[in-house]
Design an enzyme around this catalytic site. Structure first.
Site, mmCIF file in Angstrom:
data_model
loop_
_atom_site.group_PDB
_atom_site.id
_atom_site.type_symbol
_atom_site.label_atom_id
_atom_site.label_comp_id
_atom_site.label_asym_id
_atom_site.label_seq_id
_atom_site.Cartn_x
_atom_site.Cartn_y
_atom_site.Cartn_z
ATOM 1 N N SER A 1 2.732 10.245 10.876
ATOM 2 C CA SER A 1 3.929 10.007 10.874
ATOM 3 C C SER A 1 4.317 10.875 12.268
ATOM 4 O O SER A 1 3.445 11.693 12.732
ATOM 5 C CB SER A 1 4.762 10.883 9.814
ATOM 6 N N HIS B 1 10.208 7.906 14.905
ATOM 7 C CA HIS B 1 11.372 8.496 14.598
ATOM 8 C C HIS B 1 11.773 9.093 15.843
ATOM 9 O O HIS B 1 11.085 10.020 16.482
ATOM 10 C CB HIS B 1 11.308 9.580 13.760
ATOM 11 N N ASP C 1 13.809 9.395 5.650
ATOM 12 C CA ASP C 1 12.712 9.256 4.792
ATOM 13 C C ASP C 1 13.028 8.670 3.411
ATOM 14 O O ASP C 1 12.179 8.213 2.794
ATOM 15 C CB ASP C 1 11.820 10.537 5.061
ATOM 16 N N TYR D 1 0.933 -1.180 -0.079
ATOM 17 C CA TYR D 1 -0.119 -0.075 0.022
ATOM 18 C C TYR D 1 0.674 1.313 -0.127
ATOM 19 O O TYR D 1 1.697 1.686 0.895
ATOM 20 C CB TYR D 1 -0.784 -0.069 1.357
ATOM 21 N N GLU E 1 -1.647 -36.234 28.654
ATOM 22 C CA GLU E 1 -2.836 -35.279 27.942
ATOM 23 C C GLU E 1 -4.060 -36.291 27.641
ATOM 24 O O GLU E 1 -4.904 -35.739 27.075
ATOM 25 C CB GLU E 1 -2.239 -34.693 26.681
ATOM 26 N N GLN F 1 -11.107 0.307 0.510
ATOM 27 C CA GLN F 1 -11.403 -0.256 -0.531
ATOM 28 C C GLN F 1 -10.188 -1.069 -1.294
ATOM 29 O O GLN F 1 -10.386 -2.381 -1.781
ATOM 30 C CB GLN F 1 -12.119 0.329 -1.686
ATOM 31 N N GLN G 1 7.884 16.262 9.924
ATOM 32 C CA GLN G 1 6.884 15.173 10.136
ATOM 33 C C GLN G 1 5.498 15.928 10.132
ATOM 34 O O GLN G 1 4.637 15.251 9.477
ATOM 35 C CB GLN G 1 7.127 14.466 11.273
HETATM 36 N N1 LIG Z 1 4.776 5.442 8.673
HETATM 37 C C1 LIG Z 1 5.212 5.673 7.412
HETATM 38 O O1 LIG Z 1 6.118 5.077 7.083
HETATM 39 C C2 LIG Z 1 4.434 6.782 6.555
HETATM 40 C C3 LIG Z 1 4.999 7.062 5.107
HETATM 41 C C4 LIG Z 1 4.395 7.802 4.492
HETATM 42 C C5 LIG Z 1 3.206 8.413 5.093
HETATM 43 N N2 LIG Z 1 2.752 7.819 6.140
HETATM 44 C C6 LIG Z 1 1.388 8.624 6.754
HETATM 45 O O2 LIG Z 1 0.453 7.687 5.673
HETATM 46 C C7 LIG Z 1 -0.653 8.603 5.703
HETATM 47 C C8 LIG Z 1 -1.238 8.906 4.468
HETATM 48 O O3 LIG Z 1 -2.385 9.438 4.392
HETATM 49 P P1 LIG Z 1 -3.044 9.884 3.358
HETATM 50 O O4 LIG Z 1 -4.445 10.414 3.513
HETATM 51 O O5 LIG Z 1 -2.101 10.966 2.571
HETATM 52 O O6 LIG Z 1 -3.281 8.814 2.138
HETATM 53 P P2 LIG Z 1 -3.723 7.350 2.289
HETATM 54 O O7 LIG Z 1 -3.503 6.666 1.040
HETATM 55 O O8 LIG Z 1 -3.441 6.459 3.290
HETATM 56 O O9 LIG Z 1 -5.471 7.545 2.028
HETATM 57 C C9 LIG Z 1 -6.097 8.076 1.195
HETATM 58 C C10 LIG Z 1 -7.376 7.292 1.093
HETATM 59 O O10 LIG Z 1 -8.074 7.330 2.151
HETATM 60 C C11 LIG Z 1 -9.320 7.192 1.573
HETATM 61 N N3 LIG Z 1 -10.362 8.198 2.301
HETATM 62 C C12 LIG Z 1 -10.170 9.457 2.570
HETATM 63 N N4 LIG Z 1 -11.146 10.109 3.197
HETATM 64 C C13 LIG Z 1 -11.954 9.112 3.451
HETATM 65 C C14 LIG Z 1 -13.405 9.010 4.010
HETATM 66 N N5 LIG Z 1 -13.991 10.113 4.393
HETATM 67 N N6 LIG Z 1 -14.020 7.849 3.796
HETATM 68 C C15 LIG Z 1 -13.652 6.673 3.359
HETATM 69 N N7 LIG Z 1 -12.463 6.702 3.077
HETATM 70 C C16 LIG Z 1 -11.775 7.884 2.967
HETATM 71 C C17 LIG Z 1 -9.678 7.449 0.225
HETATM 72 O O11 LIG Z 1 -9.866 6.191 -0.538
HETATM 73 C C18 LIG Z 1 -8.308 7.762 -0.253
HETATM 74 O O12 LIG Z 1 -7.918 7.069 -1.476
HETATM 75 C C19 LIG Z 1 -0.110 10.011 6.625
HETATM 76 O O13 LIG Z 1 -0.911 9.949 7.916
HETATM 77 C C20 LIG Z 1 1.047 10.085 6.647
HETATM 78 O O14 LIG Z 1 1.827 10.736 7.748
HETATM 79 C C21 LIG Z 1 3.366 7.256 6.938
HETATM 80 N N1 LIG Z 2 8.308 10.126 7.394
HETATM 81 C C1 LIG Z 2 7.464 9.309 6.593
HETATM 82 C C2 LIG Z 2 7.176 8.034 7.337
HETATM 83 O O1 LIG Z 2 6.694 8.263 8.754
HETATM 84 C C3 LIG Z 2 8.109 8.682 5.467
HETATM 85 C C4 LIG Z 2 8.145 9.844 4.267
HETATM 86 C C5 LIG Z 2 8.077 9.794 3.113
HETATM 87 N N2 LIG Z 2 8.175 10.864 2.317
HETATM 88 C C6 LIG Z 2 8.590 11.774 3.415
HETATM 89 N N3 LIG Z 2 8.581 10.930 4.481
HETATM 90 ZN ZN LIG Z 3 8.538 12.162 6.420
#
Ligand SMILES: NC(=O)c1ccc[n+]([C@@H]2O[C@H](COP(=O)([O-])OP(=O)(O)OC[C@H]3O[C@@H](n4cnc5c(N)ncnc54)[C@H](O)[C@@H]3O)[C@@H](O)[C@H]2O)c1
Ligand SMILES: N[C@H](CO)Cc1c[nH]c[nH+]1
Ligand SMILES: [Zn+2]
Length: 439
Positions: A246, A337, A370, A139, A424, A200, A268
């Site tokens: 994040s 982090h 990152d 994903y 047993e 989905q 972040q």
């Molecule tokens: N931990 C990591 O390695 C890492 C890396 C990159 C990003 N992140 C985090 O991932 C997250 C990404 O979130 P994002 O929103 O940008 O993208 P995402 O792809 O996780 O979510 C987007 C999807 O959420 C769904 N959605 C949005 N609103 C909705 C609703 N009201 N009802 C139902 N479905 C809904 C939609 O289908 C949309 O395609 C952020 O919190 C970011 O901080 C974490």
């Molecule tokens: N900080 C995110 C992980 O928590 C990863 C990321 C991707 N691009 C920028 N930052």
């Molecule tokens: Zn980042």
């Protein structure tokens, strides 16, 4: 005395306050965001995709990503399209992507677990066989930002592990494709890409549809809908972890430029409104200087609105009494982090029990991790670093135990097994073992 809030909206806390623990717990609670309404919506989406496959997947994508697709063909990218994206990149971007990919590959090669065995005196062999997954679903988030780096971080360890087929899903809100994301998928050897996201996409990977093949494990970060859906399908498929918004926890001894630290916190916070940025220091003047730098630099940010929302909802500047209290806070928060912006970070390491990734010293900005340092940026969030680890090659492999008894070994173990089985009252077990006992 209770510390107040800075003009940026970021909370000011001190460990000496009577209300500190309550305020900290409230700030850290992200699970609470997954309320009944989100859970209900995710359950409905999963049930629809499970029952109606492609039709429900297309409907949900149209609704939540504002598309107007009529079928999955429009939400499927060919290998040729990925190559085109790669070939069409400006040289500078192609080179940066290639450098990051190579560094991530080299780092993950070192993680590769190997099969092992040993032979006992009677000739019996015991061991563990490590095998890659057949098919992994990755994903790649795409709601509020596009993440080519997350394509590399998910797909490269899968490749190194030897996964046979890598299926990627990535949402394209308003139908906007990100060329760097597609190019990264080409470079990292992703086999198939579907431009769907949210709950989905997770459901499609977990149960399969007419177009999207069912996978064995779903990995990768995402928002609350993605996290809630991954938790719901766990058991039907494997998942890596719940990697949510994040987070960064910076600990400063007061010797780092306040503007550097302010920008590290922003880095972040700019991911989304639910992201969490916290700074801890025992130097009160330094905390004031960072608060001032935050106020000064905030208006210069492209994503000022998101950063302001994140800082005021979930950010904090925490004054502690000592280095020991800072260590206790790190282990309590178990951050995704941790930046140790201190003079002798090596000296701190043995005391850090819980953190997804540890960035050592004043020069190691978390942002380097990152993109291109090499270690994985998919990390446990929301305190789950207490029990989980960075995404790695090991997440794309599984282990089988190997037991090969010699006749002598079977006879020796048969006596032990027989006694325990009869204890047993499982007599077929006992008799099965007893057949092999040599009198
Ligand atoms: N931990 C990591 O390695 C890492 C890396 C990159 C990003 N992140 C985090 O991932 C997250 C990404 O979130 P994002 O929103 O940008 O993208 P995402 O792809 O996780 O979510 C987007 C999807 O959420 C769904 N959605 C949005 N609103 C909705 C609703 N009201 N009802 C139902 N479905 C809904 C939609 O289908 C949309 O395609 C952020 O919190 C970011 O901080 C974490
Ligand atoms: N900080 C995110 C992980 O928590 C990863 C990321 C991707 N691009 C920028 N930052
Ligand atoms: Zn980042």
């Amino acid at each position: 005395m209770t510390e107040t809030t800075a003009p940026s909206g970021i909370a000011r806390l001190a460990t000496a306050e009577a209300s500190f623990e309550d305020r900290l717990s409230t700030l850290l609670a992200w699970e609470g965001v997954s309320d009944a309404a989100v859970q209900h919506r995710v359950d409905e989406i999963i049930a629809a995709v499970k029952a109606r496959g492609d039709d429900a997947l297309v409907e949900a994508s149209n609704r939540f990503d504002r598309l107007s697709a009529t079928g999955m063909a429009e939400l499927t990218l060919s290998a040729e399209r990925l190559r085109q994206a790669y070939d069409g990149l400006p040289a500078e971007q192609r080179e940066a992507l290639a450098q990051a990919a190579e560094r991530i590959r080299v780092y993950h090669e070192r993680q590769k677990p190997e099969s092992w065995h040993y032979t006992e005196a009677d000739g019996s062999v015991l061991g563990q066989q490590v095998m890659p997954l057949d098919r992994a679903g990755i994903y790649v988030p795409g709601g509020k930002a596009a993440y080519p780096s997350s394509v590399l971080m998910n797909a490269i360890p899968a490749h190194v592990a030897g996964v046979r087929e890598i299926i990627m899903v990535v949402p394209t809100p308003d139908g906007v494709l990100n060329e760097l994301v597609l190019a990264a998928a080409h470079l990292a050897g992703v086999d198939r890409v579907f431009t769907v996201g949210g709950a989905q996409a997770v459901a499609a990977l977990a149960y399969g549809t007419e177009t999207v093949p069912r996978v064995d494990k779903i990995v990768g970060p995402g928002n609350i809908y993605v996290a809630t859906a991954k938790r719901a399908v766990f058991g039907q498929v494997g998942i890596d972890m719940i990697a949510g918004p994040s987070e960064i926890l910076v600990v400063s001894d007061g010797g780092t430029d306040p503007e550097w630290l302010a920008m590290d916190l922003f880095s972040q916070a700019e991911h989304d409104e639910d992201a969490q940025s916290i700074l801890v220091s025992w130097d009160a003047e330094h905390l004031d200087a960072v608060a001032a730098a935050i106020d000064r630099l905030l208006p210069t940010l492209e994503r000022e609105e998101i950063v302001r929302a994140s800082l005021s909802r979930r950010g904090a500047l925490i004054r502690c009494a000592s280095r020991e209290e800072a260590v206790a806070l790190i282990n309590r928060i178990a951050p995704e982090h941790l930046e140790l912006s201190v003079a002798n970070p090596e000296g701190w390491l043995p005391e850090i029990r819980h953190a997804g990734a540890i960035f050592m010293g004043r020069y190691t900005a978390e942002a380097l991790g990152d993109y291109c340092a090499g270690p994985n940026h998919v990390l446990p969030t929301s305190g789950t670093a207490r029990f989980s680890s960075p995404l790695g090659v090991y997440d794309f492999q599984k282990r089988s135990s190997i037991i090969h008894c010699s006749a002598e070994g079977a006879s020796r173990l048969g006596r032990v097994a027989s006694v325990l089985a009869r204890g047993e009252s499982l007599t077929a077990h006992a008799r099965s073992a007893e057949y092999r006992i040599k009198e």
